[in-house]
Design a protein around this motif. Structure first.
Motif, mmCIF file in Angstrom:
data_model
loop_
_atom_site.group_PDB
_atom_site.id
_atom_site.type_symbol
_atom_site.label_atom_id
_atom_site.label_comp_id
_atom_site.label_asym_id
_atom_site.label_seq_id
_atom_site.Cartn_x
_atom_site.Cartn_y
_atom_site.Cartn_z
ATOM 1 N N SER A 60 -27.950 2.958 3.729
ATOM 2 C CA SER A 60 -28.616 1.655 3.748
ATOM 3 C C SER A 60 -30.121 1.803 3.891
ATOM 4 C CB SER A 60 -28.067 0.797 4.895
ATOM 5 O OG SER A 60 -28.253 1.459 6.133
ATOM 6 N N GLY A 61 -30.581 3.010 4.196
ATOM 7 C CA GLY A 61 -32.021 3.273 4.206
ATOM 8 C C GLY A 61 -32.651 3.199 5.577
ATOM 9 N N GLN A 62 -32.965 4.353 6.159
ATOM 10 C CA GLN A 62 -33.723 4.432 7.402
ATOM 11 C C GLN A 62 -34.809 5.484 7.234
ATOM 12 O OE1 GLN A 62 -29.901 4.499 9.813
ATOM 13 N NE2 GLN A 62 -31.318 3.834 11.375
ATOM 14 N N GLY A 63 -35.470 5.392 6.114
ATOM 15 C CA GLY A 63 -36.459 6.410 5.788
ATOM 16 C C GLY A 63 -35.860 7.428 4.834
ATOM 17 N N LYS A 64 -36.712 8.192 4.199
ATOM 18 C CA LYS A 64 -36.258 9.193 3.239
ATOM 19 C C LYS A 64 -35.456 10.277 3.944
ATOM 20 C CE LYS A 64 -37.980 12.298 -0.357
ATOM 21 N NZ LYS A 64 -39.182 12.863 -1.016
ATOM 22 N N SER A 65 -34.321 10.658 3.363
ATOM 23 C CA SER A 65 -33.468 11.678 3.975
ATOM 24 C C SER A 65 -32.602 12.304 2.892
ATOM 25 C CB SER A 65 -32.579 11.054 5.058
ATOM 26 O OG SER A 65 -31.547 10.274 4.468
ATOM 27 N N ASP A 66 -31.842 13.361 3.278
ATOM 28 C CA ASP A 66 -30.884 13.952 2.349
ATOM 29 C C ASP A 66 -29.457 13.710 2.858
ATOM 30 O OD1 ASP A 66 -30.831 15.653 4.488
ATOM 31 O OD2 ASP A 66 -31.498 17.423 3.393
ATOM 32 N N PHE A 67 -29.213 12.480 3.323
ATOM 33 C CA PHE A 67 -27.908 12.101 3.864
ATOM 34 C C PHE A 67 -26.849 12.021 2.772
ATOM 35 C CE2 PHE A 67 -24.748 8.795 4.566
ATOM 36 C CZ PHE A 67 -24.212 9.161 5.790
ATOM 37 N N SER A 68 -25.642 12.448 3.137
ATOM 38 C CA SER A 68 -24.449 12.188 2.336
ATOM 39 C C SER A 68 -23.271 12.187 3.301
ATOM 40 C CB SER A 68 -24.251 13.255 1.247
ATOM 41 O OG SER A 68 -23.901 14.489 1.831
ATOM 42 N N ARG A 69 -22.188 11.561 2.925
ATOM 43 C CA ARG A 69 -21.019 11.514 3.814
ATOM 44 C C ARG A 69 -20.445 12.908 4.039
ATOM 45 N NH1 ARG A 69 -20.562 6.503 1.209
ATOM 46 N NH2 ARG A 69 -20.374 4.758 2.675
ATOM 47 N N SER A 70 -20.451 13.741 3.009
ATOM 48 C CA SER A 70 -19.920 15.087 3.168
ATOM 49 C C SER A 70 -20.771 15.900 4.146
ATOM 50 C CB SER A 70 -19.841 15.799 1.808
ATOM 51 O OG SER A 70 -21.132 15.924 1.232
ATOM 52 N N ARG A 71 -22.087 15.722 4.088
ATOM 53 C CA ARG A 71 -22.969 16.413 5.028
ATOM 54 C C ARG A 71 -22.799 15.847 6.439
ATOM 55 N NH1 ARG A 71 -27.042 19.474 4.171
ATOM 56 N NH2 ARG A 71 -28.465 18.352 5.554
ATOM 57 N N ARG A 72 -22.562 14.555 6.536
ATOM 58 C CA ARG A 72 -22.293 13.956 7.848
ATOM 59 C C ARG A 72 -21.045 14.578 8.470
ATOM 60 N NH1 ARG A 72 -19.537 8.371 7.415
ATOM 61 N NH2 ARG A 72 -17.932 9.869 6.798
ATOM 62 N N ASP A 73 -19.979 14.687 7.671
ATOM 63 C CA ASP A 73 -18.732 15.271 8.165
ATOM 64 C C ASP A 73 -18.928 16.724 8.591
ATOM 65 O OD1 ASP A 73 -17.630 12.841 7.540
ATOM 66 O OD2 ASP A 73 -16.635 13.537 5.702
ATOM 67 N N GLN A 74 -19.710 17.470 7.799
ATOM 68 C CA GLN A 74 -19.978 18.862 8.129
ATOM 69 C C GLN A 74 -20.774 18.974 9.422
ATOM 70 O OE1 GLN A 74 -18.721 21.513 6.778
ATOM 71 N NE2 GLN A 74 -19.847 22.924 8.104
ATOM 72 N N MET A 75 -21.715 18.074 9.610
ATOM 73 C CA MET A 75 -22.523 18.071 10.832
ATOM 74 C C MET A 75 -21.643 17.883 12.066
ATOM 75 S SD MET A 75 -25.315 15.237 12.003
ATOM 76 C CE MET A 75 -26.312 15.447 13.467
ATOM 77 N N ILE A 76 -20.715 16.948 11.997
ATOM 78 C CA ILE A 76 -19.837 16.685 13.142
ATOM 79 C C ILE A 76 -18.945 17.888 13.434
ATOM 80 C CG2 ILE A 76 -17.962 15.225 13.983
ATOM 81 C CD1 ILE A 76 -19.197 12.924 12.367
ATOM 82 N N LYS A 77 -18.412 18.504 12.388
ATOM 83 C CA LYS A 77 -17.559 19.683 12.578
ATOM 84 C C LYS A 77 -18.354 20.839 13.191
ATOM 85 C CE LYS A 77 -14.351 18.516 8.845
ATOM 86 N NZ LYS A 77 -13.872 18.846 7.483
ATOM 87 N N GLU A 78 -19.596 21.010 12.765
ATOM 88 C CA GLU A 78 -20.439 22.057 13.338
ATOM 89 C C GLU A 78 -20.721 21.770 14.812
ATOM 90 O OE1 GLU A 78 -23.994 22.884 11.127
ATOM 91 O OE2 GLU A 78 -22.941 22.940 9.208
ATOM 92 N N THR A 79 -20.916 20.502 15.132
ATOM 93 C CA THR A 79 -21.155 20.109 16.523
ATOM 94 C C THR A 79 -19.953 20.468 17.393
ATOM 95 O OG1 THR A 79 -22.576 18.271 15.841
ATOM 96 C CG2 THR A 79 -21.682 18.192 18.075
ATOM 97 N N ILE A 80 -18.769 20.096 16.937
ATOM 98 C CA ILE A 80 -17.544 20.378 17.697
ATOM 99 C C ILE A 80 -17.351 21.883 17.862
ATOM 100 C CG2 ILE A 80 -15.030 20.187 17.670
ATOM 101 C CD1 ILE A 80 -15.383 17.517 16.187
ATOM 102 N N SER A 81 -17.568 22.630 16.806
ATOM 103 C CA SER A 81 -17.417 24.084 16.855
ATOM 104 C C SER A 81 -18.396 24.708 17.850
ATOM 105 C CB SER A 81 -17.636 24.676 15.461
ATOM 106 O OG SER A 81 -17.573 26.077 15.490
ATOM 107 N N SER A 82 -19.629 24.248 17.836
ATOM 108 C CA SER A 82 -20.640 24.786 18.746
ATOM 109 C C SER A 82 -20.299 24.468 20.195
ATOM 110 C CB SER A 82 -22.020 24.213 18.402
ATOM 111 O OG SER A 82 -23.014 24.678 19.291
ATOM 112 N N LEU A 83 -19.838 23.253 20.446
ATOM 113 C CA LEU A 83 -19.475 22.877 21.811
ATOM 114 C C LEU A 83 -18.301 23.704 22.308
ATOM 115 C CD1 LEU A 83 -19.826 18.983 21.649
ATOM 116 C CD2 LEU A 83 -21.402 20.624 22.682
ATOM 117 N N ASN A 84 -17.337 23.931 21.455
ATOM 118 C CA ASN A 84 -16.175 24.736 21.837
ATOM 119 C C ASN A 84 -16.564 26.171 22.156
ATOM 120 O OD1 ASN A 84 -14.361 22.637 21.595
ATOM 121 N ND2 ASN A 84 -13.839 23.117 19.467
#
Length: 231
Positions: A60-84
């Motif tokens: 929806s636009g919050q400034g220029k970015s390289d957002f995508s849903r697939s990258r969002r999903d990857q980010m969350i998985k990386e977060t969970i992996s790092s916390l574990n």
């Protein structure tokens, strides 16, 4: 008459061609409850680090970015992996955007231990129960967390340009997954060192005192001046 959140928004609207006399900076009613509860300290009932991960949908636009849903999903998985790997004693609540995201896209994350999904729960309550906030971009929820004195990590996974909390030095930036562990260890101290900047940002842009009442008063004054026979 146009109501807007702060003087920065007033300046933007004037540059867009609107008349100053028709604009009122009143704050944001969404933040009322956050201000009321910002000094509440809930007792911890466990030794875990309670992390609130606030997702975002930047399409929806919050400034220029390289957002995508697939990258969002990857980010969350990386977060969970790092916390574990580095922070085993954690409880992670993933706050899904209430309207811009689909809950079913996240259901696969329920298989992870100590990971909880939330979409419709009250954001004030979630922030209040958390120790640290992680989010990829400044949002209304992130501002609520700032008001409520929570340490915030902006994991700038999507390289958002000119993010508000980053450019004002009021949130700690994490640039990649290898930094997340150190950011979690240092974010509380970061907030303490920058509390003056944080309070200044809140005072200048968010602290207008009871925006709902201000809006009501402005409407009543407008009606009285244009339709005095109604009163």
């Amino acid at each position: 008459m146009i109501f807007t959140e702060n003087n920065h928004s007033v300046d933007y609207l004037i540059k867009s061609g609107l008349k100053r006399e028709n604009i009122r900076a009143v704050g944001n009613p969404v933040f009322d409850n956050a201000f009321e509860k910002r000094d509440q300290i809930l007792p911890k009932d466990d030794k875990k680090l309670n992390i609130l991960f606030i997702t975002t949908n930047l399409t929806s636009g919050q400034g220029k970015s390289d957002f995508s849903r697939s990258r969002r999903d990857q980010m969350i998985k990386e977060t969970i992996s790092s916390l574990n790997q580095f922070h085993k004693e954690t409880s992670l609540v993933i706050k899904i955007h209430p309207t811009a995201e689909n809950y079913t896209e996240f259901k696969q994350l329920e298989k992870f231990e100590n990971v909880h999904l939330s979409q419709k729960d009250d954001i004030i309550d979630l922030v209040n129960k958390s120790d640290v906030i992680i989010t990829p971009v400044t949002s209304t929820a992130a501002i609520i967390a700032l008001i409520m004195n929570k340490p915030i990590i902006i994991w700038n996974y999507f390289h958002v340009e000119q993010d508000l909390l980053l450019r004002t030095d009021t949130a700690l930036e994490c640039k990649n997954i290898s930094e997340l562990n150190n950011c979690l260890d240092s974010v509380k101290l970061f907030r303490e060192k920058n509390v003056e900047k944080i309070n200044k940002l809140i005072e200048a842009n968010l602290s207008y005192g009871n925006p709902s009442q201000k809006i009501t008063n402005e409407i009543l004054n407008f009606l009285k001046s244009h339709n005095p026979h109604l009163f």
